[in-house]
Design an enzyme around this catalytic site. Structure first.
Site, PDB file in Angstrom:
ATOM      1  N   ASP A 119      -3.496   8.432  -4.463  1.00 51.97           N
ATOM      2  CA  ASP A 119      -3.718   7.949  -3.317  1.00 51.97           C
ATOM      3  C   ASP A 119      -2.185   8.332  -2.646  1.00 51.97           C
ATOM      4  O   ASP A 119      -2.142   9.743  -2.287  1.00 51.97           O
ATOM      5  CB  ASP A 119      -3.428   6.340  -3.123  1.00 51.97           C
ATOM      6  CG  ASP A 119      -3.940   5.334  -2.190  1.00 51.97           C
ATOM      7  OD1 ASP A 119      -3.491   5.785  -0.916  1.00 51.97           O
ATOM      8  OD2 ASP A 119      -4.843   4.619  -2.209  1.00 51.97           O
ATOM      9  N   ASN A 120      -1.543   7.578  -2.415  1.00 56.26           N
ATOM     10  CA  ASN A 120      -0.110   7.917  -1.507  1.00 56.26           C
ATOM     11  C   ASN A 120       0.759   9.015  -2.490  1.00 56.26           C
ATOM     12  O   ASN A 120       0.592   8.689  -3.608  1.00 56.26           O
ATOM     13  CB  ASN A 120       0.776   6.885  -1.268  1.00 56.26           C
ATOM     14  CG  ASN A 120       0.151   6.190   0.027  1.00 56.26           C
ATOM     15  OD1 ASN A 120      -0.138   6.819   1.144  1.00 56.26           O
ATOM     16  ND2 ASN A 120      -0.273   4.776  -0.148  1.00 56.26           N
ATOM     17  N   ASN A 137      -4.999   7.822   7.260  1.00 52.31           N
ATOM     18  CA  ASN A 137      -4.795   7.215   5.821  1.00 52.31           C
ATOM     19  C   ASN A 137      -3.114   7.127   5.833  1.00 52.31           C
ATOM     20  O   ASN A 137      -2.560   6.239   6.059  1.00 52.31           O
ATOM     21  CB  ASN A 137      -5.332   7.780   5.118  1.00 52.31           C
ATOM     22  CG  ASN A 137      -5.335   6.846   3.751  1.00 52.31           C
ATOM     23  OD1 ASN A 137      -4.209   6.522   3.026  1.00 52.31           O
ATOM     24  ND2 ASN A 137      -6.409   6.675   3.055  1.00 52.31           N
ATOM     25  N   HIS A 142      -3.839  -0.317  11.890  1.00 54.30           N
ATOM     26  CA  HIS A 142      -5.582  -0.351  12.154  1.00 54.30           C
ATOM     27  C   HIS A 142      -5.762  -1.654  12.917  1.00 54.30           C
ATOM     28  O   HIS A 142      -6.257  -2.581  12.222  1.00 54.30           O
ATOM     29  CB  HIS A 142      -6.308  -0.467  10.838  1.00 54.30           C
ATOM     30  CG  HIS A 142      -6.241   1.100  10.206  1.00 54.30           C
ATOM     31  ND1 HIS A 142      -6.790   2.273  10.617  1.00 54.30           N
ATOM     32  CD2 HIS A 142      -5.529   1.141   8.996  1.00 54.30           C
ATOM     33  CE1 HIS A 142      -6.089   3.165   9.751  1.00 54.30           C
ATOM     34  NE2 HIS A 142      -5.697   2.447   8.525  1.00 54.30           N
ATOM     35  N   GLU A 184       0.795  -1.291   0.043  1.00 54.87           N
ATOM     36  CA  GLU A 184       0.015   0.092   0.011  1.00 54.87           C
ATOM     37  C   GLU A 184       0.960   1.318  -0.199  1.00 54.87           C
ATOM     38  O   GLU A 184       0.538   2.202  -0.885  1.00 54.87           O
ATOM     39  CB  GLU A 184      -0.982   0.084   1.200  1.00 54.87           C
ATOM     40  CG  GLU A 184      -2.169   0.716   1.048  1.00 54.87           C
ATOM     41  CD  GLU A 184      -1.877   2.267   1.234  1.00 54.87           C
ATOM     42  OE1 GLU A 184      -2.929   2.970   0.612  1.00 54.87           O
ATOM     43  OE2 GLU A 184      -1.287   2.865   2.032  1.00 54.87           O
ATOM     44  N   HIS A 233      -0.644   0.542   7.010  1.00 57.81           N
ATOM     45  CA  HIS A 233      -1.221   1.288   6.221  1.00 57.81           C
ATOM     46  C   HIS A 233      -0.003   2.293   5.536  1.00 57.81           C
ATOM     47  O   HIS A 233       0.852   1.877   5.274  1.00 57.81           O
ATOM     48  CB  HIS A 233      -2.400   1.983   6.672  1.00 57.81           C
ATOM     49  CG  HIS A 233      -3.575   2.565   5.752  1.00 57.81           C
ATOM     50  ND1 HIS A 233      -4.702   3.119   6.278  1.00 57.81           N
ATOM     51  CD2 HIS A 233      -3.451   2.783   4.508  1.00 57.81           C
ATOM     52  CE1 HIS A 233      -5.375   3.482   5.081  1.00 57.81           C
ATOM     53  NE2 HIS A 233      -4.569   3.325   4.121  1.00 57.81           N
ATOM     54  N   ASN A 289      -5.860  11.603   1.440  1.00 52.89           N
ATOM     55  CA  ASN A 289      -5.280  10.708   1.436  1.00 52.89           C
ATOM     56  C   ASN A 289      -3.830  10.660   1.410  1.00 52.89           C
ATOM     57  O   ASN A 289      -3.340  10.974   2.678  1.00 52.89           O
ATOM     58  CB  ASN A 289      -5.586   9.816  -0.004  1.00 52.89           C
ATOM     59  CG  ASN A 289      -5.301   8.335   0.080  1.00 52.89           C
ATOM     60  OD1 ASN A 289      -4.455   7.933   0.644  1.00 52.89           O
ATOM     61  ND2 ASN A 289      -6.375   7.662  -0.489  1.00 52.89           N
TER      62      ASN A 289
END
Ligand SMILES: *[C@@H]1O[C@H](CO)[C@@H](O)[C@H](O)[C@H]1NC(C)=O
Length: 357
Positions: free
Chosen positions: A270-271, A168, A134, A54, A114, A225
């Site tokens: 996203d990242n 996130n 998480h 991720e 994450h 994000n």
């Protein structure tokens, strides 16, 4: 009006409301977006990384850290998948991710990694790794020290705070301080899962954390994000995934953030990773997040890598570097260059390493 008349009117009103909201969600998730492939040369899958990669972050010396095994609600991943951190040395001729040894006293079963960030202490060169985790759908930040000699992690601290719910991604800006994106407004599971998607309001935030102070420093994001900093640490970049842009914010003396501008990226990014040499921002994006959140094995979500050059100038250049319709790589969430190589990670699928053109 009779009781029956009132109830039918109410049902009709709810149907209209839901219809409008679903149309809104489809638009924000680019549900009708189809993608032309734009592949890079010499791409190979990285061994060991079959259950997500991720987030990836890379040190100047070519050592990349990879978080794997994220169990994010709604994603097609088995509950039995175990969270792991890998490192990959770009200097090796045969590039292969190696699993980091975790401390003995650390609860690996609930570890659900994450977003990650590394911070190198300028005083003594110590490398600190921050991992968003998480356990049982909650959020905490695990802070480790990285031991390069035997590729192991020493656990230093678990950070929990009520403002740090649904974190996130994270970017460390000191030995013990960081900025974090909060991707959901609600805390309750049901509200988070269903109501939040239906409403999809710009209610998510960025939080600054240090042992002395925790505060919301930026808000108004539909789905905050990826987050990262410029090489000189003066600017913070935040991807608003559901608004299809990357925000540029200036850091203040008190660690507050002032909005500078937003750059449209045309994808659900996203990242964010920042090339320390050029300052370019790289992202793994979701061209069609509908396919990601409502997964269908016969119509899989694609991948898209976006590079933003000259982001601080008046004319940033947004380039698509890689695109795949989901037949090769599903759900890209991060991309980071090193030399003439590009590493692409995904939320739950594989990881790819390619040559840059
Ligand atoms: C990789 O090679 C460069 C250049 O020779 C060197 O500076 C760097 O420290 C090396 N990185 C690692 C992780 O050994």
């Amino acid at each position: 009006m009779g009781k029956v008349g009132f109830i039918s009117l109410l049902i009709a009103a709810i149907a209209v409301f839901l219809g409008e909201r679903i149309a809104n969600l489809r638009k924000r998730f680019q549900a009708t977006q189809e993608l032309e492939t734009n592949h890079l040369p010499n791409c190979v899958f990285l061994p060991n990384l079959n259950h997500g990669s991720e987030d990836i972050t890379i040190l100047r010396n070519g050592l990349a850290f990879i978080s794997s095994g994220l169990r994010y609600p709604g994603m097609p991943i088995l509950d039995t998948v175990v969270g792991k951190i890998y490192v990959l040395d770009f200097n090796e001729t045969r590039i292969k991710p190696i699993e980091l040894r975790m401390p003995r006293n650390f609860d690996l079963e609930s570890f659900n990694p994450h977003g990650i960030s590394v911070y190198t202490d300028p005083n003594d060169g110590t490398v600190y790794l921050f991992v968003v985790s998480h356990p049982e759908h909650k959020t905490q930040i695990e802070r480790f020290k990285f031991v390069e000699e035997d590729y192991s992690l020493v656990h230093l601290k678990t950070i929990k705070h009520e403002l740090l719910h649904s974190v996130n991604d994270i970017v460390a800006v000191g030995v013990e301080s960081f900025y974090a994106t909060i991707d959901q407004y609600f805390v309750n599971e049901f509200m988070k899962g269903i109501v939040e998607l239906i409403l999809l309001q710009p209610w998510t935030t960025v939080v600054y954390y240090s042992p002395e102070e925790v505060k919301v420093v930026s808000d108004g994001y539909y789905f905050a994000n990826g987050i990262n900093v410029s090489p000189d640490q003066k600017y913070v970049y935040v991807a608003d995934m559901a608004d299809h842009n990357v925000h540029v914010l200036e850091r203040k003396e008190d660690n507050g953030l002032a909005f500078v501008k937003s750059v449209a990226v045309g994808s659900l990014c996203d990242n964010l990773e920042v090339d320390p040499n050029t300052g370019d921002v790289w992202s793994g994006c979701h061209p069609n997040a509908w396919k990601l959140f409502f997964y269908d094995a016969n119509n899989t979500p694609g991948s898209e890598v976006i590079q933003i050059q000259n982001i601080l100038s008046d004319e940033p250049v947004v380039k698509q570097v890689y695109a795949d319709d989901g037949k090769v790589l599903q759900g890209s969430s991060v991309a980071t260059p090193y030399g003439n190589k590009l590493l692409i990670g995904t939320v739950f699928h594989k990881a790819l390493i390619c040559d840059l053109k």
